[in-house]
Design a protein around this motif. Sequence first.
Motif, PDB file in Angstrom:
ATOM      1  N   VAL A  88       0.942  -1.065   0.042  1.00  0.00           N
ATOM      2  CA  VAL A  88      -0.114  -0.190   0.226  1.00  0.00           C
ATOM      3  C   VAL A  88       0.808   1.187  -0.182  1.00  0.00           C
ATOM      4  N   PRO A  89       0.833   2.132  -1.159  1.00  0.00           N
ATOM      5  CA  PRO A  89       1.750   3.121  -0.963  1.00  0.00           C
ATOM      6  C   PRO A  89       1.306   4.268  -0.055  1.00  0.00           C
ATOM      7  N   LEU A  90       2.493   4.937   0.584  1.00  0.00           N
ATOM      8  CA  LEU A  90       2.132   6.117   1.514  1.00  0.00           C
ATOM      9  C   LEU A  90       1.652   7.298   0.696  1.00  0.00           C
ATOM     10  N   GLN A  91       0.553   7.700   1.161  1.00  0.00           N
ATOM     11  CA  GLN A  91      -0.142   9.136   0.746  1.00  0.00           C
ATOM     12  C   GLN A  91       0.605  10.208   1.346  1.00  0.00           C
ATOM     13  N   ILE A  92       2.034  10.624   1.077  1.00  0.00           N
ATOM     14  CA  ILE A  92       2.678  11.925   1.914  1.00  0.00           C
ATOM     15  C   ILE A  92       2.736  12.834   0.802  1.00  0.00           C
ATOM     16  N   VAL A  93       2.851  14.101   1.579  1.00  0.00           N
ATOM     17  CA  VAL A  93       2.959  15.298   1.072  1.00  0.00           C
ATOM     18  C   VAL A  93       3.672  16.171   2.050  1.00  0.00           C
ATOM     19  N   MET A  94       4.233  17.409   1.266  1.00  0.00           N
ATOM     20  CA  MET A  94       4.854  18.403   1.787  1.00  0.00           C
ATOM     21  C   MET A  94       4.500  19.507   1.440  1.00  0.00           C
ATOM     22  N   LYS A  95       3.728  20.269   2.121  1.00  0.00           N
ATOM     23  CA  LYS A  95       3.236  21.459   1.796  1.00  0.00           C
ATOM     24  C   LYS A  95       3.576  22.804   2.106  1.00  0.00           C
ATOM     25  N   LEU A  96       3.663  23.741   1.657  1.00  0.00           N
ATOM     26  CA  LEU A  96       4.128  25.197   2.078  1.00  0.00           C
ATOM     27  C   LEU A  96       2.701  25.688   3.084  1.00  0.00           C
ATOM     28  N   VAL A  97       2.996  26.024   4.211  1.00  0.00           N
ATOM     29  CA  VAL A  97       2.121  26.392   5.199  1.00  0.00           C
ATOM     30  C   VAL A  97       2.189  27.655   5.822  1.00  0.00           C
ATOM     31  N   GLN A  98       3.424  28.398   5.707  1.00  0.00           N
ATOM     32  CA  GLN A  98       3.716  29.829   5.903  1.00  0.00           C
ATOM     33  C   GLN A  98       4.317  30.388   5.016  1.00  0.00           C
ATOM     34  N   CYS A  99       4.476  31.667   4.806  1.00  0.00           N
ATOM     35  CA  CYS A  99       5.308  32.467   3.735  1.00  0.00           C
ATOM     36  C   CYS A  99       5.439  33.978   4.115  1.00  0.00           C
ATOM     37  N   ASN A 100       6.697  34.160   4.486  1.00  0.00           N
ATOM     38  CA  ASN A 100       6.857  35.554   5.007  1.00  0.00           C
ATOM     39  C   ASN A 100       5.936  35.967   6.338  1.00  0.00           C
ATOM     40  N   GLY A 101       6.172  34.889   7.084  1.00  0.00           N
ATOM     41  CA  GLY A 101       5.465  34.838   8.470  1.00  0.00           C
ATOM     42  C   GLY A 101       3.980  34.954   8.372  1.00  0.00           C
ATOM     43  N   GLN A 102       3.183  34.684   7.277  1.00  0.00           N
ATOM     44  CA  GLN A 102       1.763  34.726   7.148  1.00  0.00           C
ATOM     45  C   GLN A 102       1.269  33.255   6.741  1.00  0.00           C
ATOM     46  N   PRO A 103       0.026  32.773   7.132  1.00  0.00           N
ATOM     47  CA  PRO A 103      -0.352  31.610   6.698  1.00  0.00           C
ATOM     48  C   PRO A 103      -0.810  31.710   5.138  1.00  0.00           C
ATOM     49  N   VAL A 104      -0.633  30.581   4.702  1.00  0.00           N
ATOM     50  CA  VAL A 104      -1.112  30.238   3.286  1.00  0.00           C
ATOM     51  C   VAL A 104      -1.727  28.933   3.177  1.00  0.00           C
ATOM     52  N   ALA A 105      -2.640  28.799   2.202  1.00  0.00           N
ATOM     53  CA  ALA A 105      -3.459  27.655   2.257  1.00  0.00           C
ATOM     54  C   ALA A 105      -3.684  27.100   0.845  1.00  0.00           C
ATOM     55  N   LYS A 106      -3.978  25.845   0.517  1.00  0.00           N
ATOM     56  CA  LYS A 106      -4.464  25.357  -0.532  1.00  0.00           C
ATOM     57  C   LYS A 106      -5.884  24.698  -0.017  1.00  0.00           C
ATOM     58  N   VAL A 107      -6.736  25.053  -0.943  1.00  0.00           N
ATOM     59  CA  VAL A 107      -7.986  24.484  -0.836  1.00  0.00           C
ATOM     60  C   VAL A 107      -8.520  23.644  -1.847  1.00  0.00           C
ATOM     61  N   SER A 108      -8.338  22.385  -1.921  1.00  0.00           N
ATOM     62  CA  SER A 108      -8.453  21.431  -2.864  1.00  0.00           C
ATOM     63  C   SER A 108     -10.049  21.206  -3.221  1.00  0.00           C
ATOM     64  N   ASP A 109     -10.294  20.400  -4.622  1.00  0.00           N
ATOM     65  CA  ASP A 109     -11.580  20.187  -5.049  1.00  0.00           C
ATOM     66  C   ASP A 109     -11.669  18.724  -4.861  1.00  0.00           C
ATOM     67  N   SER A 110     -10.771  17.929  -4.004  1.00  0.00           N
ATOM     68  CA  SER A 110     -11.115  16.841  -3.602  1.00  0.00           C
ATOM     69  C   SER A 110     -10.948  16.877  -1.840  1.00  0.00           C
ATOM     70  N   PRO A 111     -11.693  16.221  -1.206  1.00  0.00           N
ATOM     71  CA  PRO A 111     -11.763  16.319   0.253  1.00  0.00           C
ATOM     72  C   PRO A 111     -10.617  15.518   0.784  1.00  0.00           C
ATOM     73  N   GLY A 112      -9.904  16.485   1.533  1.00  0.00           N
ATOM     74  CA  GLY A 112      -8.970  15.616   2.370  1.00  0.00           C
ATOM     75  C   GLY A 112      -7.571  16.039   1.621  1.00  0.00           C
ATOM     76  N   LYS A 113      -7.482  16.862   0.394  1.00  0.00           N
ATOM     77  CA  LYS A 113      -6.287  17.215  -0.148  1.00  0.00           C
ATOM     78  C   LYS A 113      -5.560  18.611   0.056  1.00  0.00           C
ATOM     79  N   GLY A 114      -6.586  19.363   0.592  1.00  0.00           N
ATOM     80  CA  GLY A 114      -6.389  20.658   1.145  1.00  0.00           C
ATOM     81  C   GLY A 114      -5.566  20.841   2.279  1.00  0.00           C
ATOM     82  N   MET A 115      -4.928  21.910   2.534  1.00  0.00           N
ATOM     83  CA  MET A 115      -4.015  22.013   3.683  1.00  0.00           C
ATOM     84  C   MET A 115      -3.768  23.127   4.197  1.00  0.00           C
TER      85      MET A 115
END
Length: 401
Positions: free
Chosen positions: A355-382
């Motif tokens: 079973v493959p690992l569903q691992i990601v590494m995402k940008l969560v802050q930039c220049n001291g501010q929060p950033v976000a990914k809002v996905s069209d698939s449930p569970g893929k946002g961060m």
Amino acid sequence: MPTEPVIQSLLDTDLYKFTMMQEILHHQPETQAEYAFKCRNLPTLPLAGLLDEVNAQLDHLCSLRFSEDELAYLAGLRFIKSDFVDFLRLFQLQRRFIEVSVPAAHPHELAIRVKGPMLHCMLYEIYVLAIVNEVYFRQFPWEPAWAEGEQRLATKLAQLRAFAGEPARRTPFVFFDFGTRRRYSREWHERVVATLAREGEPFMRGTSNVLLAKRYGLTPIGTMAHEYLQAFQSFGSRLRDFQKNALEHWVREYRGDLGIALTDVVGMDAFLRDFDLYFCKLFDGLRHDSGDPFEWGEKALAHYNDMRIDPSNKMLVFSDGLNLERSFALYRRFADRARTGFGIGTDLSNDCGQVPLQIVMKLVQCNGQPVAKVSDSPGKGMCEDLNFLNYLRDVFQITKE
């Protein structure tokens, strides 16, 4: 010490890490960034047990430098600028910017954080994911996995031969290897790419992995990823304008090259509201990475038609959880109406019975501010800041996942 280094060349990563890095160097070199690791599924074995080996692998990774031969290859890509190559000649990943730990509240998990100048942190992502994958799968016997992988690879080649007998459509079927980040191992990934490069013609057209593209004479594939657009959420303009600013900067940097835009940082509907006639004409096409791909494709074609642009001259690149069978189905739906391409990842590089690992590494802050990914698939946002996430959804009129 690690049993064997997972990463042995800094070219062993995806092309879009370099293309995004070049744009950041030229326009936002002072940017500070923070990335977080996440596993979306439940592993068979706890990831916490990988701590020491992952740390040892990172020690080795941070000793690597680009060779002159590797730099010459990058310089030969027409969209790579000479000053960026000179920067890479001096570049070395800094160990102090990455930390690996086991959270006290989640003793079976692995926490990985990268924090520092974006230019010195953004290359970590693919290396870290490849390291965690390979170290994890080294815990299982490799002989049965390789035997299973060989059998499944032979089945894929048979699928391609059978597909070749189908009636021709307006545009050819082409696919690419997008499997670096979730591969079973470096050696298995190379085995798959080498086999497809030799036996997958005329369908196999390239790979996102720069080292393998160089080694096997394939086209390196990639433009932008989520982190590039997310970063513009912190670059000082109105939040509502971040997508348009990111796309505008991309066009100015690449002047017609690398013209595939990623659509799902805040969802396809919100993206299309910003992707006006100007951008429709400037970009060659769009890349799908979440949500129903058939629905996405229909929305893309309808948008081009609304802009009075012939979609048959545009490209739709699909890259979310694909296998050959699903790629064939998408091709049959869209190939007579647009050019299509299919980036297949885990199903090529990690189809060995485990079973493959569903691992990601995402940008969560930039220049001291929060950033976000809002996905069209449930569970893929961060996003790690709920207040910012709610604000972003409100600004872009996005319903909750």
